[in-house]
Design an enzyme around this catalytic site. Structure first.
Site, PDB file in Angstrom:
ATOM      1  N   GLY A  20     -17.261  12.039 -26.022  1.00 25.02           N
ATOM      2  CA  GLY A  20     -17.652  10.851 -25.270  1.00 25.02           C
ATOM      3  C   GLY A  20     -18.912  10.205 -25.812  1.00 25.02           C
ATOM      4  O   GLY A  20     -19.746   9.705 -25.061  1.00 25.02           O
ATOM      5  N   LEU A  21     -19.047  10.162 -27.129  1.00 27.02           N
ATOM      6  CA  LEU A  21     -20.305   9.755 -27.756  1.00 27.02           C
ATOM      7  C   LEU A  21     -20.440   8.253 -27.974  1.00 27.02           C
ATOM      8  O   LEU A  21     -21.523   7.776 -28.283  1.00 27.02           O
ATOM      9  CB  LEU A  21     -20.443  10.459 -29.119  1.00 27.02           C
ATOM     10  CG  LEU A  21     -20.512  11.988 -29.083  1.00 27.02           C
ATOM     11  CD1 LEU A  21     -20.383  12.545 -30.496  1.00 27.02           C
ATOM     12  CD2 LEU A  21     -21.812  12.439 -28.447  1.00 27.02           C
ATOM     13  N   TYR A  23     -20.604   4.821 -26.663  1.00 25.17           N
ATOM     14  CA  TYR A  23     -20.790   3.832 -25.600  1.00 25.17           C
ATOM     15  C   TYR A  23     -20.243   2.487 -26.076  1.00 25.17           C
ATOM     16  O   TYR A  23     -20.550   2.029 -27.168  1.00 25.17           O
ATOM     17  CB  TYR A  23     -22.275   3.708 -25.258  1.00 25.17           C
ATOM     18  CG  TYR A  23     -22.571   2.749 -24.134  1.00 25.17           C
ATOM     19  CD1 TYR A  23     -22.149   3.026 -22.836  1.00 25.17           C
ATOM     20  CD2 TYR A  23     -23.263   1.563 -24.368  1.00 25.17           C
ATOM     21  CE1 TYR A  23     -22.418   2.144 -21.797  1.00 25.17           C
ATOM     22  CE2 TYR A  23     -23.538   0.683 -23.340  1.00 25.17           C
ATOM     23  CZ  TYR A  23     -23.115   0.974 -22.052  1.00 25.17           C
ATOM     24  OH  TYR A  23     -23.373   0.095 -21.032  1.00 25.17           O
ATOM     25  N   SER A  28     -13.044   6.518 -25.760  1.00 24.72           N
ATOM     26  CA  SER A  28     -13.975   7.612 -26.043  1.00 24.72           C
ATOM     27  C   SER A  28     -14.677   8.069 -24.772  1.00 24.72           C
ATOM     28  O   SER A  28     -14.779   9.268 -24.496  1.00 24.72           O
ATOM     29  CB  SER A  28     -15.015   7.159 -27.084  1.00 24.72           C
ATOM     30  OG  SER A  28     -16.072   8.089 -27.187  1.00 24.72           O
ATOM     31  N   HIS A 137     -24.412   9.857 -33.940  1.00 23.03           N
ATOM     32  CA  HIS A 137     -23.426  10.765 -34.533  1.00 23.03           C
ATOM     33  C   HIS A 137     -22.716  10.156 -35.730  1.00 23.03           C
ATOM     34  O   HIS A 137     -22.189  10.876 -36.575  1.00 23.03           O
ATOM     35  CB  HIS A 137     -22.407  11.222 -33.476  1.00 23.03           C
ATOM     36  CG  HIS A 137     -21.483  10.149 -33.000  1.00 23.03           C
ATOM     37  ND1 HIS A 137     -21.874   9.134 -32.153  1.00 23.03           N
ATOM     38  CD2 HIS A 137     -20.169   9.923 -33.237  1.00 23.03           C
ATOM     39  CE1 HIS A 137     -20.846   8.342 -31.888  1.00 23.03           C
ATOM     40  NE2 HIS A 137     -19.803   8.794 -32.543  1.00 23.03           N
ATOM     41  N   GLU A 174     -20.903  -1.836 -39.690  1.00 18.34           N
ATOM     42  CA  GLU A 174     -19.820  -0.942 -39.282  1.00 18.34           C
ATOM     43  C   GLU A 174     -18.661  -0.935 -40.276  1.00 18.34           C
ATOM     44  O   GLU A 174     -17.569  -0.468 -39.968  1.00 18.34           O
ATOM     45  CB  GLU A 174     -19.328  -1.338 -37.891  1.00 18.34           C
ATOM     46  CG  GLU A 174     -20.405  -1.251 -36.814  1.00 18.34           C
ATOM     47  CD  GLU A 174     -20.669   0.167 -36.326  1.00 18.34           C
ATOM     48  OE1 GLU A 174     -19.700   0.878 -36.016  1.00 18.34           O
ATOM     49  OE2 GLU A 174     -21.851   0.559 -36.241  1.00 18.34           O
ATOM     50  N   HIS A 250     -15.235  -3.185 -32.147  1.00 23.42           N
ATOM     51  CA  HIS A 250     -15.086  -3.648 -33.524  1.00 23.42           C
ATOM     52  C   HIS A 250     -14.049  -4.769 -33.538  1.00 23.42           C
ATOM     53  O   HIS A 250     -13.160  -4.817 -32.678  1.00 23.42           O
ATOM     54  CB  HIS A 250     -14.602  -2.527 -34.457  1.00 23.42           C
ATOM     55  CG  HIS A 250     -15.598  -1.440 -34.686  1.00 23.42           C
ATOM     56  ND1 HIS A 250     -15.260  -0.101 -34.640  1.00 23.42           N
ATOM     57  CD2 HIS A 250     -16.917  -1.475 -34.968  1.00 23.42           C
ATOM     58  CE1 HIS A 250     -16.335   0.632 -34.880  1.00 23.42           C
ATOM     59  NE2 HIS A 250     -17.350  -0.179 -35.077  1.00 23.42           N
ATOM     60  N   ASN A 365      -9.731   9.450 -28.460  1.00 19.90           N
ATOM     61  CA  ASN A 365     -11.138   9.364 -28.844  1.00 19.90           C
ATOM     62  C   ASN A 365     -11.514   7.947 -29.249  1.00 19.90           C
ATOM     63  O   ASN A 365     -12.635   7.710 -29.690  1.00 19.90           O
ATOM     64  CB  ASN A 365     -11.440  10.338 -29.989  1.00 19.90           C
ATOM     65  CG  ASN A 365     -12.630  11.220 -29.698  1.00 19.90           C
ATOM     66  OD1 ASN A 365     -13.235  11.132 -28.639  1.00 19.90           O
ATOM     67  ND2 ASN A 365     -12.982  12.077 -30.637  1.00 19.90           N
ATOM     68  N   CYS A 371      -8.113   2.173 -37.504  1.00 18.06           N
ATOM     69  CA  CYS A 371      -9.376   2.919 -37.612  1.00 18.06           C
ATOM     70  C   CYS A 371      -9.276   4.016 -38.659  1.00 18.06           C
ATOM     71  O   CYS A 371     -10.263   4.359 -39.314  1.00 18.06           O
ATOM     72  CB  CYS A 371      -9.738   3.559 -36.270  1.00 18.06           C
ATOM     73  SG  CYS A 371     -10.373   2.420 -35.033  1.00 18.06           S
TER      74      CYS A 371
END
EC number: 3.5.3.23
Length: 448
Positions: A20-21, A23, A28, A137, A174, A250, A365, A371
């Site tokens: 859940g990293l 935001y 996720s 991360h 990104e 994104h 996730n 992706c």
């Protein structure tokens, strides 16, 4: 000389977990703390690679990162042996250990931005690793990403590699998730479309209110300069801040492009008509004709697009000139989205077929088919110069599935990340992987 687009898919790493990293990434956050299945995740990704290879597409594989990232934990003050570092992090600051174990590098659309040789001033393929500075991360990925890409595309005669931009918010980058290239043919000069969420220095640009805009205009401009792109082959478009606030973190969650086709949601961009006009004009001068396929909000809401990842799909050119859309099975499960896709195929437009893949482990996730892949357009000479160990073949697929079965766990919870055996398992697996893919020493544990 013939050219093709090669999809290099990220191989899911052995520590795949739902931390859940991220935001701003609805999937996720909503699946945080669930148990994951790293083995299933890796096999699902490999199955997609194999399927595309079997359809005749040139397919590559991009290695995962070393996790847990002990070196990053040491930077944050944890000391002792590697095992002690992990034990201390688990006891003193578990969220940092979770972040250092993230397998998010599987989403290689964020690994780098790539410009093919037909567009660049020096006639080489250019790579700029993304700094991903919006999330801790992910911000620790780019040094290894650069080494892996350097091992895959090693011939300096054909490939140029740039380090990540400065890791500050003003240059948040990104990678290819906010970059699309339009062209009449992969080997001809095209138009590179950079999508940004905000400007760091110009307050006239709108910005989201709830979730962060991860890509800045300044970062996109810097990458275009590094790659030696002329103004005539670049268009900058702004993502609609309102959709960022609805979970579109994104551009590849709300639009996808390939060849002469832009497939996008009605609410994807700001100043859409002006942007489309510039794309049409510049692509026309490059010999192409833009086909803009707009999905009306009345047929598919932004919420449905985010839930299903309709636009986080792969739009692939087939030999007959038609296009194939690769979507996650969540699209089939959403009545509005699936109904729209049936109409899209029936309309005799550029998209002739839709294929559905089970990527549930990645989807939960927050990452779909788009992706998981980094697109690299290559001519025949450049393709021959790519490290052959990373090009998917039937034997490589068998080798990698057996490798996953040997080394990956079928269950991963937060508590499992603190298991000191996990570090040894992961390093053993990755050491073997670098031999399989002929990468040499790319991981910190191999370099120290």
């Amino acid at each position: 000389m013939k050219s093709c687009e090669v999809n290099f898919d990220g191989l899911v790493g052995p520590t795949h977990n739902y931390g859940g990293l991220s935001y701003g990434n609805v999937a996720s956050q909503s699946n945080s703390q669930q148990c994951s299945n790293p083995r299933e995740a890796a096999l699902q990704g490999l199955a997609k690679m194999k399927a595309l290879m079997d359809m005749g597409f040139t397919q590559g594989v991009l290695a995962p990162q070393e996790r847990p990232d002990v070196a990053s934990l040491r930077q944050l003050g944890f000391t002792g042996s590697d095992e002690q570092v992990i034990e201390k992090a688990a006891r003193q600051d578990m969220p940092l250990l979770v972040a250092s174990c993230s397998a998010s590098s599987m989403w290689v659309a964020n690994a780098a931005t790539v410009s093919p040789s037909a567009d660049t001033a020096d006639g080489r393929v250019h790579f700029t690793a993304a700094n991903l500075n919006c999330k801790y991360h992910r911000s620790i990925e780019h040094p290894t990403t650069s080494r892996v890409l350097g091992a895959m595309f090693a011939d300096a005669k054909h490939f140029a590699h740039h380090p990540a931009l400065p890791s500050v918010a003003q240059f948040g980058d990104e990678g290819a998730a906010n970059h699309t290239r339009f062209c009449q043919d992969y080997g001809q000069a095209g138009v590179e479309f950079f999508v940004f969420g905000r400007s760091a220095f110009d307050t006239r640009y709108a910005a989201p209110q709830k979730y962060p805009a991860r890509q800045t205009l300044e970062a996109s401009r810097a990458v275009a300069r590094l790659h030696g792109l002329s103004d005539e082959c670049v268009v900058y478009g702004q993502q609609n801040p309102a959709v960022i606030d609805q979970g579109v973190f994104h551009n590849d969650v709300i639009a996808v492009g390939n060849g002469e086709v832009l497939f996008y949601h009605e609410d994807a961009f700001l100043h859409t008509e002006q942007m489309l006009g510039e794309l049409r004009d510049k692509l026309s001068r490059a010999g192409g004709q833009l086909q803009a396929v707009c999905v009306p909000r009345a047929e598919v809401s932004v919420q449905d697009a985010v839930r299903s990842y309709l636009f986080n799909s792969q739009l692939l050119s087939r030999p007959d000139g038609s296009m194939l859309l690769i979507v996650p099975q969540e699209c089939q499960a959403n009545a509005n989205v699936w109904g729209y896709l049936q109409r899209l195929i029936a309309d005799a437009g550029p998209v002739a077929e839709v294929k559905v893949f089970d990527l549930k482990q990645s989807m939960q996730n927050g990452g779909g088919p788009a992706c998981l892949r980094l697109r690299v357009a290559l001519n025949e000479t450049e393709l021959a110069a790519v490290n052959p160990g990373v090009i998917m073949t039937a034997p490589l697929y068998e080798t990698l599935t057996q490798w996953v079965d040997r080394h990956y766990r079928d269950r991963m919870s937060e508590n499992d990340l603190a298991d000191p055996r996990l570090l040894t398992e992961c390093r053993t697996a990755l050491d073997e992987l670098t031999q399989i893919l002929k990468l040499g020493a790319v991981y910190p544990f191999q370099l120290n």
